[in-house]
Structure formats: structure tokens, C-alpha cells
Write a protein that holds these residues in place. Structure first.
Motif, mmCIF file in Angstrom:
data_model
loop_
_atom_site.group_PDB
_atom_site.id
_atom_site.type_symbol
_atom_site.label_atom_id
_atom_site.label_comp_id
_atom_site.label_asym_id
_atom_site.label_seq_id
_atom_site.Cartn_x
_atom_site.Cartn_y
_atom_site.Cartn_z
ATOM 1 N N GLN A 235 0.806 -1.221 0.000
ATOM 2 C CA GLN A 235 0.000 0.000 0.000
ATOM 3 C C GLN A 235 0.840 1.272 0.000
ATOM 4 O O GLN A 235 0.482 2.264 -0.645
ATOM 5 C CB GLN A 235 -0.927 0.000 1.224
ATOM 6 C CG GLN A 235 -1.918 -1.149 1.270
ATOM 7 C CD GLN A 235 -3.052 -1.030 0.269
ATOM 8 O OE1 GLN A 235 -3.161 -0.024 -0.432
ATOM 9 N NE2 GLN A 235 -3.890 -2.041 0.180
ATOM 10 N N SER B 13 -7.156 -3.540 -0.945
ATOM 11 C CA SER B 13 -8.128 -2.700 -0.243
ATOM 12 C C SER B 13 -9.447 -2.766 -1.016
ATOM 13 O O SER B 13 -9.508 -3.317 -2.123
ATOM 14 C CB SER B 13 -7.620 -1.260 -0.155
ATOM 15 O OG SER B 13 -7.404 -0.729 -1.455
ATOM 16 N N TRP C 276 -9.686 6.757 -1.337
ATOM 17 C CA TRP C 276 -9.606 6.729 0.125
ATOM 18 C C TRP C 276 -9.851 8.093 0.775
ATOM 19 O O TRP C 276 -10.445 8.171 1.861
ATOM 20 C CB TRP C 276 -8.249 6.182 0.562
ATOM 21 C CG TRP C 276 -7.096 7.119 0.293
ATOM 22 C CD1 TRP C 276 -6.378 7.235 -0.861
ATOM 23 C CD2 TRP C 276 -6.535 8.061 1.209
ATOM 24 N NE1 TRP C 276 -5.406 8.195 -0.738
ATOM 25 C CE2 TRP C 276 -5.481 8.715 0.537
ATOM 26 C CE3 TRP C 276 -6.809 8.412 2.529
ATOM 27 C CZ2 TRP C 276 -4.700 9.714 1.138
ATOM 28 C CZ3 TRP C 276 -6.051 9.397 3.134
ATOM 29 C CH2 TRP C 276 -5.013 10.040 2.434
ATOM 30 N N ASN D 124 -3.886 -3.781 -8.306
ATOM 31 C CA ASN D 124 -3.860 -4.929 -7.401
ATOM 32 C C ASN D 124 -3.161 -6.123 -8.054
ATOM 33 O O ASN D 124 -2.330 -6.793 -7.435
ATOM 34 C CB ASN D 124 -5.281 -5.337 -7.001
ATOM 35 C CG ASN D 124 -5.910 -4.398 -5.989
ATOM 36 O OD1 ASN D 124 -5.223 -3.854 -5.127
ATOM 37 N ND2 ASN D 124 -7.210 -4.196 -6.099
ATOM 38 N N HIS E 298 -13.381 -4.735 6.530
ATOM 39 C CA HIS E 298 -12.618 -3.537 6.904
ATOM 40 C C HIS E 298 -13.373 -2.690 7.939
ATOM 41 O O HIS E 298 -14.603 -2.749 8.036
ATOM 42 C CB HIS E 298 -12.341 -2.690 5.666
ATOM 43 C CG HIS E 298 -11.570 -3.400 4.604
ATOM 44 N ND1 HIS E 298 -10.230 -3.687 4.726
ATOM 45 C CD2 HIS E 298 -11.940 -3.864 3.392
ATOM 46 C CE1 HIS E 298 -9.814 -4.308 3.632
ATOM 47 N NE2 HIS E 298 -10.824 -4.425 2.805
ATOM 48 N N ASP F 116 -11.585 3.603 6.628
ATOM 49 C CA ASP F 116 -10.479 2.657 6.531
ATOM 50 C C ASP F 116 -10.934 1.385 5.831
ATOM 51 O O ASP F 116 -11.605 0.530 6.420
ATOM 52 C CB ASP F 116 -9.949 2.326 7.933
ATOM 53 C CG ASP F 116 -8.703 1.445 7.902
ATOM 54 O OD1 ASP F 116 -8.328 0.985 6.809
ATOM 55 O OD2 ASP F 116 -8.116 1.227 8.969
ATOM 56 N N VAL G 109 -8.561 -0.468 4.244
ATOM 57 C CA VAL G 109 -7.249 -1.090 4.033
ATOM 58 C C VAL G 109 -6.967 -2.117 5.127
ATOM 59 O O VAL G 109 -6.655 -3.275 4.857
ATOM 60 C CB VAL G 109 -6.135 -0.029 4.013
ATOM 61 C CG1 VAL G 109 -4.761 -0.686 3.911
ATOM 62 C CG2 VAL G 109 -6.344 0.936 2.862
ATOM 63 N N HIS G 110 -7.083 -1.687 6.403
ATOM 64 C CA HIS G 110 -6.832 -2.595 7.520
ATOM 65 C C HIS G 110 -8.051 -3.485 7.741
ATOM 66 O O HIS G 110 -9.060 -3.348 7.047
ATOM 67 C CB HIS G 110 -6.496 -1.792 8.778
ATOM 68 C CG HIS G 110 -5.273 -0.949 8.629
ATOM 69 N ND1 HIS G 110 -5.317 0.372 8.204
ATOM 70 C CD2 HIS G 110 -3.964 -1.229 8.825
ATOM 71 C CE1 HIS G 110 -4.096 0.860 8.145
ATOM 72 N NE2 HIS G 110 -3.250 -0.088 8.518
#
Length: 437
Positions: A248, A311, A318, A341, A382, A399, A401-402
Motif C-alpha cells: 500500500q 483494499s 480513500w 492490485n 474492513h 479505513d 485497508v486494515h
């Protein structure tokens, strides 16, 4: 799963009684060795009613036959069933989760989705089902037994740290670790499981190579593509297993350096600086990281690449209103790895395979933990707006991503344990064959 090891009578003196006695001694010696090796790898000596019962997932038994023909040789090691555990579907798992946001203290605020009001919980109740086999749910006791006396390091970005936090929560059913960190910086934490003498550590290195902020806001990063990041390379030789990841952070504004000179810049629009995309920088950063590991040459160490986890921003990027509000996984035919990706993933595989060939020549082991396809199918896992950092009054981007904890990322430990078991069985079989032959 049942392994049958048959040991032949040895050729030797024509005297039958001497040959029989020699055979029995040989069988006894090999029997003891085989039992010790398989017992160690299968972790079957701890709290089980039967010596050879590992757990509810598999059993191992050993049979000896001294009635084989004298001229027969030991059969090859039973092959491990071939199954690509990384290709499959997410299926319901009503027994999950195996910890909660109230039973695990290692869940950070920005991953604590349930604490901050996420209304649905179905995203926690899925498991990964490979197409051609089953993937057992992570067994913390078995994992810790395999890791007894060993150490594992996570090197990379915050997704790697997210993985370690998930593992700490999963292992909490067996034991809580003790903080043995050398620093108060949470980017470089060490945890020790005292009862198993197992140490787990995280090394913050989102670019894997040496990098530094150009300004205080971190809006532009200098990335030195050919220089080791000594914050982890100077210590990594202490660890038996090294799990590296990255991705990322390479999509940000960066200034690329090689041989102490600027060779390109991404998203910086500086005069007299060649525009460069992340592709070449990503490739060279991984190449340098692998070079560091191979140059250290720890013969018993294992390097594991945990591949890129996509993500899932929808309805915008984002920082422009993108969100991830889905509540169920995709089916495998509903999502396709494409665009950046796919490019990130493909570069990782190319550099991993390139490094693996070099590592084999030096007796080093490289293993692929391919989580990309499985995580591509989890847009529901997420935090989105339900992950809050300590600065609650600050406006933050969603978020995507996490990963929420508990959540889909817990399956990475399922993958990891299965890989360790398979590699252990292969190593034991190879070792026995060498001794016998």
C-alpha cells in the motif's frame, strides 16, 4: 492421515541368526528416531490421551514390519496430499469468532469495529474453504508447540502488524505473552510466550528498504532502493521465521534513490526529476530485501512472503469519500484481481520466485503465504467508519485497508499453521530417507 513406515531387513552376513539380530537392532534404532521426529513435528506430546493423537484434525500412526523381503528397499516418503489451499471460497462458520473485542487487549482502536458501533457481526462468521481439501481452524496449542524454542518476525507495514495482533488474540486461548521489547516504540514490539520459549516481533518497514520523510508531514518519502533498512536487517538473523509484506505504501508520493542519486519521482512534480511510477521501485525494494536476507545466510531460517492484501474502496478513493460498507464476502466469480492490485501481486510473485532460486542454492527456505485471492473476496472485513483512532475529534477517512479484529485476517493464521505442518512433514520424511538410504 496415516503414515506407514516399513523398515526392511538389512543385507549382510549369510548367518541367519546374526542377520535377524542385526535387523532387530536396526529396526529398533530407526523406530526410535522416526517416533521422535514425527512426535516433535506433530506436537503430539502435550496433553493428549494417545501418544500419536495430534488433535481432532489428524492422527498419525507408525507400523513396523520385519517380515519384508531382504532385498526390498524402504518405500518413498508418503506424499503430502496436493491441494492449493489458497484457492477456494468463504463459507459460513457459526462457531467463529474465537475471541472478542472484550477478551483481547491487543486490538487497537482503529480495528475495534464492534466497540465503535458496527451494527452487523456476520463478517466475523466465515472460514476459508479450499476447493480440493479442508483448511483446519487455527489451533493455538498446536502452533505454540511447533514454535517451541523458536522465534518469528513480521517485517513490513501496518497490515503485517495487523496480522501479528490477530495472532496474539488467537493465541490468547493458550497463553498471553510478556512484553520483552527493547523500546517503547510500538513499531518495534517483541512478545514472548514464556511457557513455550517462543518470541514474536514486529519490525516497521513499509518500504522494506531504507526510507525517510522529506518533510514533517510525511507527504513525500525518500526511498533508497538499493540500501538495506538496518532497523530490521541488523536483527533479523535472530529469528527462525521471517514474514515479510508490503504494497500500500508504494502508491504514495516517493523520491527514488539508487547509489545515493535520485533516479525518479512519483507524484512529486519536481523540476529536472524524471517521473517514475511505483512499479520499478516496488520491484527493486523487494529485490533488495531478499538480497539482505540471503546475504545473511541463516541456514535454518525460513522466509515467508505474505502476499498483497487488496483494499476495497468503493464510491470514491480513500480521501474522497470512498467507503466499504458491504456485509458479506464475494464469491470467487464475483471479483477479479485486476489493475494495480494485479500488478502489485504479480511483481511480488516474480521477485519471490527469483529470490527463491538464489536461496535454494544457499540452502535457505522461502515459502509463499498467498493471501491475495482470499482477501480480494472480503470487502466486508474492513473498519470503514467503525474504526476510530485515539483522536476521535479529528475527521478521518474511512479505513478500507486494515481489517477488523476479530475478522477475515484471522484466517491468515489458519494458512500459516497448515503450511508449517506440511513443511514439517516433508522435512521429517526427507530426513528419515537420508538416514535410511
Amino acid at each position: 492421515m496415516k503414515f506407514v513406515l516399513r523398515f526392511p531387513l538389512l543385507k549382510g552376513n549369510n548367518n541367519r541368526s546374526k542377520q535377524t539380530m542385526s535387523s532387530k537392532v536396526t529396526i529398533l534404532a530407526f523406530s526410535t528416531l522416526a517416533i521422535f521426529i514425527l512426535a516433535t513435528i506433530s506436537c503430539s506430546l502435550l496433553n493428549y490421551h494417545s501418544l500419536w493423537k495430534i488433535n481432532e484434525y489428524q492422527k498419525v500412526s507408525i507400523e513396523f514390519d520385519d517380515g519384508m523381503n531382504e532385498t526390498e528397499s524402504m518405500p518413498p516418503t508418503p506424499p503430502v496430499k496436493k491441494c492449493d489451499i489458497f484457492r477456494g471460497e468463504w463459507v459460513p462458520n457459526p462457531e467463529a469468532p474465537y475471541y472478542t473485542n472484550t477478551t483481547c487487549w491487543e486490538i487497537h482502536e482503529h480495528q475495534n469495529c464492534m466497540k465503535f458501533g458496527r451494527p452487523d457481526s456476520e463478517f466475523m462468521k466465515w472460514r476459508w474453504k479450499p476447493n480440493d481439501c479442508e483448511l483446519p481452524i487455527f489451533n493455538p496449542f498446536q502452533f505454540l508447540e511447533i514454535m517451541r524454542g523458536k522465534s518469528m518476525a513480521f517485517v513490513g507495514d501496518s497490515i503485517g502488524r495487523n496480522h501479528m495482533q490477530s495472532m496474539i488474540c488467537l493465541l490468547s486461548r493458550a497463553e498471553w505473552p510478556v512484553d520483552v521489547s527493547y523500546t517503547d516504540d510500538y513499531s518495534f514490539k517483541r512478545w514472548k510466550y514464556s511457557n513455550y520459549n517462543f518470541t514474536m516481533a514486529t519490525f516497521w518497514s513499509p518500504y522494506l528498504v531504507r526510507a525517510e520523510d522529506v518533510d514533517a508531514n510525511g507527504d513525500l518519502i525518500n526511498v533508497y532502493l538499493d540500501e538495506f533498512n538496518e532497523k530490521w536487517t541488523s536483527q533479523i538473523n535472530e529469528f527462525d521465521y521471517v514474514i515479510i509484506n508490503g504494497g500500500q505504501w508504494f502508491l504514495r508520493p516517493m523520491m527514488f534513490y539508487e547509489k545515493h542519486k535520485i533516479v525518479g519521482c512519483q507524484y512529486c512534480a519536481l523540476e529536472n526529476v524524471t517521473h517514475s511510477t511505483w512499479h520499478n521501485g516496488f520491484k527493486k525494494a523487494f529485490r533488495t530485501a531478499y538480497k539482505a536476507i540471503i546475504s545473511l545466510g541463516k541456514s535454518k531460517g525460513v522466509t515467508i512472503l505474505r502476499t498483497y492484501a487488496p483494499s476495497h474502496f468503493e464510491n470514491g478513493v480513500w480521501d474522497k469519500g470512498g467507503n466499504c460498507i458491504r456485509t458479506k464476502p464475494f464469491k470467487s466469480n464475483e471479483a477479479r484481481l485486476e489493475g494495480y492490485n494485479f500488478e502489485l501481486y504479480n511483481i511480488q510473485l516474480e521477485e519471490f520466485n527469483r529470490a527463491k532460486k538464489q536461496a535454494i542454492k544457499k540452502g535457505l527456505k522461502f515459502i509463499l503465504l498467498d493471501t491475495t485471492q482470499a482477501m480480494l473476496l472480503r470487502p466486508d472485513g474492513h473498519p470503514d467508519k467503525y474504526g476510530h483512532r485515539p483522536q476521535d475529534n479529528v475527521s478521518l477517512a474511512n479505513d478500507c485497508v486494515h481489517w477488523c479484529l476479530p475478522g477475515p485476517i484471522d484466517s491468515w493464521s489458519d494458512f500459516l499453521l497448515e503450511m508449517l505442518k506440511i513443511e514439517g512433514i516433508r522435512s521429517a520424511g526427507s530426513f528419515i530417507n537420508k538416514i535410511v538410504n
